[in-house]
Each structure stands twice: as C-alpha cells, then as structure tokens.
Scaffold this active site. Sequence first.
Site, PDB file in Angstrom:
ATOM      1  N   HIS A  71      10.485  -4.280   3.560  1.00 50.89           N
ATOM      2  CA  HIS A  71      10.673  -4.236   2.099  1.00 50.89           C
ATOM      3  C   HIS A  71      12.018  -4.801   1.669  1.00 50.89           C
ATOM      4  O   HIS A  71      12.104  -5.497   0.655  1.00 50.89           O
ATOM      5  CB  HIS A  71      10.434  -2.805   1.588  1.00 50.89           C
ATOM      6  CG  HIS A  71       9.002  -2.404   1.753  1.00 50.89           C
ATOM      7  ND1 HIS A  71       8.611  -1.185   2.275  1.00 50.89           N
ATOM      8  CD2 HIS A  71       7.857  -3.084   1.514  1.00 50.89           C
ATOM      9  CE1 HIS A  71       7.283  -1.152   2.326  1.00 50.89           C
ATOM     10  NE2 HIS A  71       6.810  -2.279   1.883  1.00 50.89           N
TER      11      HIS A  71
ATOM     12  N   ASP B  79       1.687  -0.884  -1.918  1.00 54.29           N
ATOM     13  CA  ASP B  79       2.336   0.359  -1.455  1.00 54.29           C
ATOM     14  C   ASP B  79       3.581   0.695  -2.272  1.00 54.29           C
ATOM     15  O   ASP B  79       4.062   1.831  -2.221  1.00 54.29           O
ATOM     16  CB  ASP B  79       2.658   0.284   0.042  1.00 54.29           C
ATOM     17  CG  ASP B  79       3.517  -0.914   0.401  1.00 54.29           C
ATOM     18  OD1 ASP B  79       4.555  -1.144  -0.258  1.00 54.29           O
ATOM     19  OD2 ASP B  79       3.151  -1.638   1.345  1.00 54.29           O
TER      20      ASP B  79
ATOM     21  N   ASP C 219       3.428 -10.468  -1.142  1.00 53.19           N
ATOM     22  CA  ASP C 219       3.450  -9.395  -0.147  1.00 53.19           C
ATOM     23  C   ASP C 219       1.992  -9.110   0.211  1.00 53.19           C
ATOM     24  O   ASP C 219       1.400  -8.134  -0.227  1.00 53.19           O
ATOM     25  CB  ASP C 219       4.129  -8.177  -0.789  1.00 53.19           C
ATOM     26  CG  ASP C 219       4.230  -6.992   0.155  1.00 53.19           C
ATOM     27  OD1 ASP C 219       3.817  -7.116   1.319  1.00 53.19           O
ATOM     28  OD2 ASP C 219       4.715  -5.934  -0.298  1.00 53.19           O
ATOM     29  N   SER C 220       1.429 -10.011   1.022  1.00 53.13           N
ATOM     30  CA  SER C 220      -0.016  -9.977   1.280  1.00 53.13           C
ATOM     31  C   SER C 220      -0.303  -9.495   2.691  1.00 53.13           C
ATOM     32  O   SER C 220       0.588  -9.347   3.514  1.00 53.13           O
ATOM     33  CB  SER C 220      -0.576 -11.390   1.131  1.00 53.13           C
ATOM     34  OG  SER C 220      -0.113 -12.202   2.201  1.00 53.13           O
TER      35      SER C 220
END
Lengths: 277, 277
Positions: free
Chosen positions: B62, B86, B155-156
Amino acid sequence: MELWVTEYQTPNLGFSCRVKATLRNEKTPFQHLAVVETEQFGRMLLLDGMVMTTDVDEYVYHEMITQVALNSHPHPEKVLIIGGGDGGALREVVNHPKVKKGTLVEIDERVIQAARDFFPALACSFDHPKAEVIVDDGVKFVKEHKNTFDVILVDSTEPVGPAVELFSQNFYRDVYEALCDDGMLVVQSESPFYNRDVIKMAFTGIKNVFPVCKLYLASIPTYPSGLWSFTVGSKKYDPEEVSFVYENPQLKYYSPEVHKAVFKLPPFVKKIVEGDE
Amino acid sequence: MELWVTEYQTPNLGFSCRVKATLRNEKTPFQHLAVVETEQFGRMLLLDGMVMTTDVDEYVYHEMITQVALNSHPHPEKVLIIGGGDGGALREVVNHPKVKKGTLVEIDERVIQAARDFFPALACSFDHPKAEVIVDDGVKFVKEHKNTFDVILVDSTEPVGPAVELFSQNFYRDVYEALCDDGMLVVQSESPFYNRDVIKMAFTGIKNVFPVCKLYLASIPTYPSGLWSFTVGSKKYDPEEVSFVYENPQLKYYSPEVHKAVFKLPPFVKKIVEGDE
C-alpha cells in the site's frame, strides 16, 4: 503420484515445489542433505530441510554475498569463504579480476560432493586455478589464521546445527584477527521479515568488533519472505562506496548502481539494526 | 485437525499458511472471495485463491503503490484508484498532505464489505473526509472522465478474471485521457521472477502511450517470489525525482531514500523492460 518438497520456513508457513526426481537424500555426519529436481527452479539443494540453492535463482545469492565486498575493497586479493560448499560464492570470487586466491573452508565434504555431482555451474569453481578447497571446521580455521585475508565471506546455514558458532561474538573476533588491517567481512544474516533476532544478533555482534558495520538487502525467491539480508563488518573501507567498476555483463543481479541501492533500507529494516524495535 | 490455505503461485509452486479460522468464504458476482485468520500474517484476503493483502505485510504494497507517485508529482490533489477495494491504497492517498480528494472505483462491492468487516486498519479510509468510494467498472469510469485526475493508481489483481482489461493498450489510452496534462499513472505489474510477460505487456503498453515510463520494485513476502514490480507512466514528471520530502514516521517501507533506490533495477530486470529477453 505427485511429489512435492516442502520447506517449513516457519512453523506456520510452507513453501512447496513440485518435484520431478529425487537425486540424493542422505544423512551426512553434520546434517541431512537432499538434492531434488524441481519443475519451478531446476535442481535444488536442501540442508536440514532448508533450501540452500537452486539452478534458477542461485545467481542472486552468490553475486550478492560476494560482489559487494569484492567491489568496495580496493584490493580483494586473498578471499576466504566459510561454508558455501556448493561452490557458487567461490565461482564469483575466483572470476573477479582482482582476486588472486579464493579459499573455501567447508565442514561437510558431502556438500562439496553433491555440488560436483549435480550443480556443475557452481562446482566448476573448485577446479579453477585461483581456488583452494579445504574440508575443515571454519571456526577452527579462522582461529588458526592471523592477518591473512582481505575479505572473509560467511556463507552459512541458519544459526542452528553446524552454523550456530558462526553467529557468535567470539567468531566475529577471530574473523577480525584473521583479516588484514583493512579487511572486510560479509555474513548472510537472514530475512528482515521473519528473522529480526538473527539480524540483531549478527549486526550487534559485528558492530561490537568492527568500526564499520552496515546491512544490505537482496531479493531471493526461494529464501523465506523473498528478502534476504547481508551484514558487512569493515576495518577501514565503506562498503557503500564502489571502489572499482566491475563491468561484467554476465552478472544478472549485481551492478555498481544496485550496489549503492541495496544499502538504502526501508524504515522497518533500519529500525531493526538501530535497535528501535 | 490442521487447517492450511495454499496459494498455487504457479502450477509448480505452493505457498501455504496455517489457518486459525475461516472468516468469510463466498462466490461474489465477480470472483471467489475468502478471508482467513492465519498464524503467520494475521488476517488474509484472497481473491480467486490469490493472496491480496494481509495484516502483517499490507504496508509494503500500500505504501509502494501510492507514495512514489504522490511524492514525485508536485501537486497530487485529485487521485483515482482503480480496484484496491480493501481500502489500503486509499488510506495512504487520503492521509497524504497534498491530496484533496481520493476516489476509489472498485467493481466488486463484496471486497469493500469484507474490508469493512475484517480489515479495520484499511477500511478506515472509506469514511475519511477526503475519500469518495464508488462501486463501478473502472474501465468504464475512466472512459467517462477526461483531463480530471493528477494521479491514477491501478491496484488490480492479476490479468485474469475482472482485471484482464486493466492491462490493455486501450485502457492505458483512456487513463492518459483521464489524467491532467501533467498526470501520472502507476500500475501493479507482478513479479520479475515469475511474470516477465505481464511486466512486458504493462511496460510496453504504457510506454506506447506515455512519454515517461519506468519500473520500480518492492519486497512483499506474501506475493509470488517476494519481489513485486510497479510500472509508472508519466506525462511530464520524472518519477525517480522526489518533489516533496514527506516526513512521515508512520511509514514502514517508503522513505525518500528508498524512493530513489527502488528504480535501480538489477540487470535481469532491466533486460525485461528493455526487451532484451
């Protein structure tokens, strides 16, 4: 039948590779030794169930335990490797243009034999004109030599079994004595994600003996967490400085640029070596 | 009974964690979703059997998918995240002092719900005053916006299932249009050890559209090989240059020094992006 080999990298974490064939599986006088042919990584050497090296990713560990010291010490002519019986670190050492002699001291002759039998790309180093291969206890060998080596590399297993002494303060003191006045030590010091205590033990032990002490990192997919650390103890030279641009297009992980980058530690790793956690 | 969860990171490689409890296990309209409590990594989110994030190491991914662009773009005020349901990347975005608005577009509402239910340290971002959370198809959303965002982060999951479009040339062109004149894109682009084809596909696709295209690396223990890549496409700024020193002692992996180091690629990775292998 499906064959898989699993290393329990921690009691709660398994790393499993599909196996095509078991090539060796023996109890040596020092440890359990296995060689398997895996689908993912080619041949794999395991000692006491821990992956030591594989055909596919051996270059990272072997380049990174050797090239940083070899290229920051300005004249790494006499180099000693403790452990490293697979021959991979020795290959990097004897192929370096500044090295005049590379001495390998491995306690377990069966590791050397396994490399000769199954890892020709590593074992080729044993017969190099600059190489000397000795089957002996590295701890004893280091005690018997004073002011002899420019660089000493400790290519050991985890601090369990035959390697436990290699992480002790007394051993680091003996290494200091075995090095020349401007000598440099590099030890493998495990994963910053899973083995913080080992890093602290190695780093503190080396820092208590050597005026310069630094940690660097490399990514090794078959080692726990994929991130590995190496600790440098140096009597004089700063290992962050490349003293000699080794233009070797054969190297796949190391470059002078990578040399400098690997010392730039993420804050969580800095905290481990600074004793903040 | 011993419970373990295994991700087959490749057909020949298993990554297994000891499980204390299964917290969720469902088929959503888009994928299989599971949340387990592991001994090693705390809570773990899996989509289609692949580890997406865990309590213990989530910070690496992250921080590293967000902070590099946020600190090399001089005014990352409007930031779009595609995927990332998320909430972890959104947390980094909305906490950055220069960001005015972070928009998350996740196709699968059940991922957002799982984060709300089981990952409070990530899902806290959803209710941040700078956050906007939209359940929609990211591909469609990007098409509908022109000249709007300073930074877009993709962000896959892997380029299979719902994420396959997110690695296409057409998508990168639409992202280019959705960015402002000096905008910057970052995509996760898989492991240089195991997914060379994915890196080549992402890197070539982005390089064909953006004048600046660079790859950087980070070490993530729960992702295949432990070494992960991110590809940057930039209209104007060089992502290797830190524009703004973000002194945040909370960050555990990212620092301005690490920012520069992660672009220093080992030769085997350079070869992948330079098309030499």
